[in-house]
Scaffold this active site. Structure first.
Site, PDB file in Angstrom:
ATOM      1  N   GLY A  21     -27.317 -10.427  33.032  1.00  0.00           N
ATOM      2  CA  GLY A  21     -26.998 -11.779  32.575  1.00  0.00           C
ATOM      3  C   GLY A  21     -26.669 -11.796  31.096  1.00  0.00           C
ATOM      4  N   ARG A  35     -23.252  -7.171  37.253  1.00  0.00           N
ATOM      5  CA  ARG A  35     -24.333  -6.418  37.894  1.00  0.00           C
ATOM      6  C   ARG A  35     -23.688  -5.470  38.887  1.00  0.00           C
ATOM      7  NH1 ARG A  35     -26.698 -11.477  36.866  1.00  0.00           N
ATOM      8  NH2 ARG A  35     -28.746 -11.307  35.852  1.00  0.00           N
ATOM      9  N   ASP A  79     -34.128  -5.708  32.080  1.00  0.00           N
ATOM     10  CA  ASP A  79     -34.844  -4.651  32.791  1.00  0.00           C
ATOM     11  C   ASP A  79     -33.913  -3.811  33.659  1.00  0.00           C
ATOM     12  OD1 ASP A  79     -36.434  -4.065  35.635  1.00  0.00           O
ATOM     13  OD2 ASP A  79     -37.588  -3.564  33.854  1.00  0.00           O
ATOM     14  N   THR A 136     -31.917 -10.764  27.047  1.00  0.00           N
ATOM     15  CA  THR A 136     -32.138 -11.587  28.224  1.00  0.00           C
ATOM     16  C   THR A 136     -32.840 -12.870  27.813  1.00  0.00           C
ATOM     17  OG1 THR A 136     -33.434 -11.791  30.263  1.00  0.00           O
ATOM     18  CG2 THR A 136     -34.175 -10.150  28.687  1.00  0.00           C
ATOM     19  N   ASP A 143     -34.701 -14.723  29.529  1.00  0.00           N
ATOM     20  CA  ASP A 143     -35.987 -14.930  30.197  1.00  0.00           C
ATOM     21  C   ASP A 143     -37.180 -14.437  29.384  1.00  0.00           C
ATOM     22  OD1 ASP A 143     -34.751 -16.092  32.335  1.00  0.00           O
ATOM     23  OD2 ASP A 143     -34.844 -14.326  33.634  1.00  0.00           O
ATOM     24  N   ASP A 154     -38.522 -11.542  29.461  1.00  0.00           N
ATOM     25  CA  ASP A 154     -39.394 -10.925  30.465  1.00  0.00           C
ATOM     26  C   ASP A 154     -39.600  -9.424  30.293  1.00  0.00           C
ATOM     27  OD1 ASP A 154     -36.801 -10.241  31.071  1.00  0.00           O
ATOM     28  OD2 ASP A 154     -36.924 -10.760  33.197  1.00  0.00           O
ATOM     29  N   ARG A 182     -37.384 -16.436  37.062  1.00  0.00           N
ATOM     30  CA  ARG A 182     -37.832 -16.113  38.421  1.00  0.00           C
ATOM     31  C   ARG A 182     -39.233 -15.519  38.433  1.00  0.00           C
ATOM     32  NH1 ARG A 182     -32.304 -14.789  38.952  1.00  0.00           N
ATOM     33  NH2 ARG A 182     -31.255 -15.971  40.596  1.00  0.00           N
TER      34      ARG A 182
END
Length: 319
Positions: free
Chosen positions: A11, A72, A103, A125, A127, A129, A171
């Site tokens: 992303g 992706r 990741d 990213t 997120d 994360d 997510r």
């Protein structure tokens, strides 16, 4: 090192262009040639690679997205696809690669490292994360985009005396919902790391209404459910006027914040510095506003620690 490559994968995130710009200009400053790999790992497989000079990264520091494009690529995970990528790396005489992504992108960088291609990973990213670093590139901008939306939604929610559910990305990691909820004064924050029962959600909203509060904001991470399904569940419990807003990809776009421009510039320059200096197979991160590097295998093994203190604070301040 004579020639390095740079790619963005997964992303897109605000600040990626600042990082690309820093990689290119720092490398050129050190008399190293830079090749831009288009559409992430797909570009390696398809040999969609271009020479980059100073002009190619002019006037991009303020732009969202990524000028290299991103994708992706499932084919890269196959033996055939990976071998095509290696062939093109050798054909182009690329001595090392900087990978900007999350990741999944780092898993690809690790795979290249094991095949003998020096790589540097830059965390990009929204997120936030990646467990080994405090902040990832793009998180700050996305957070501010969400906060701006909360402010606008609160105005109309207050006018119509409504409860509004705002669904944001995340997510497996609820950082966007958690920190935007804390900074935006949300009454309820629903995230994957801290499940909450329906009775508690309803009690919080009713408690606010009982003391004369005209509106409520519920922050929902996408990994914890669907805004419209949550609306139905709440209205089945008691009579309340609810509207839903799913922010979607608006969170990814827009002009990067000053923080993400600075972070992207610092990470990009440090990545190029390390790669040119012979260091590879590491990822970059930040701690206490200091850039550090860590072995890619070690970084990917670290588990994300949930900020329970911030989560408990959202509940205290929403009283």
């Amino acid at each position: 090192m004579r020639r390095i490559g740079v790619l963005t994968s997964g992303g897109d995130a605000p600040g990626m262009n600042a990082a690309i710009r820093a990689v290119v200009r720092y490398a050129i400053y050190r008399n190293i040639e830079v090749l831009g790999i288009k559409k992430g790992y797909k570009g390696l497989i398809e040999n969609d690679i271009k020479h980059m000079d100073l002009s190619s990264v002019a006037d991009i520091i303020h732009r969202g997205g990524t000028i290299l494009g991103t994708d992706r690529c499932e084919e890269f995970k196959t033996e055939e696809g990976f071998n095509k990528a290696l062939d093109n790396i050798r054909y182009r005489d690329i001595d090392g690669i900087i990978v900007i992504g999350g990741d999944g992108s780092f898993q690809g960088a690790r795979k290249l490292s094991l095949a003998g291609i020096p790589t540097i990973g830059i965390p990009g990213t929204i997120d936030n994360d990646l467990a080994y670093t405090e902040y990832t590139l793009g998180f700050n901008t996305a957070l501010n985009t969400i906060l701006d939306s909360i402010s606008k939604i609160r105005d109309t929610s207050s006018s119509h005396e409504r409860t509004n559910i705002i669904e944001v990305m995340g997510r497996n990691c609820g950082d966007l919902a958690l920190y935007s909820g804390l900074a935006g004064g949300a009454e309820v924050v629903i995230i994957p790391e801290a499940p909450i029962d329906m009775d508690t959600i309803c009690e919080t909203i009713m408690r606010g209404k009982a003391r004369g509060k005209k509106h409520s904001i519920i922050m929902l991470a996408e990994g914890s459910g669907n805004a419209y399904e949550l609306k139905d569940a709440i209205t089945n419990k008691f009579d309340v006027n609810i509207r839903c807003t799913v922010l979607g990809y608006i969170q990814r776009g827009g002009t990067p914040s000053a923080y993400d421009r600075l972070l992207g510039s610092r990470l990009g320059a440090k990545g190029a510095e390390l790669l040119v200096g012979g260091t590879g197979n590491v990822v970059l991160g930040t701690k206490d506003n200091v850039i550090f590097n860590m072995d890619i295998d070690e970084a990917l093994k670290i588990e994300k620690q949930f900020d329970y203190e911030a989560y408990e604070l959202t509940k205290i301040l929403s009283m």
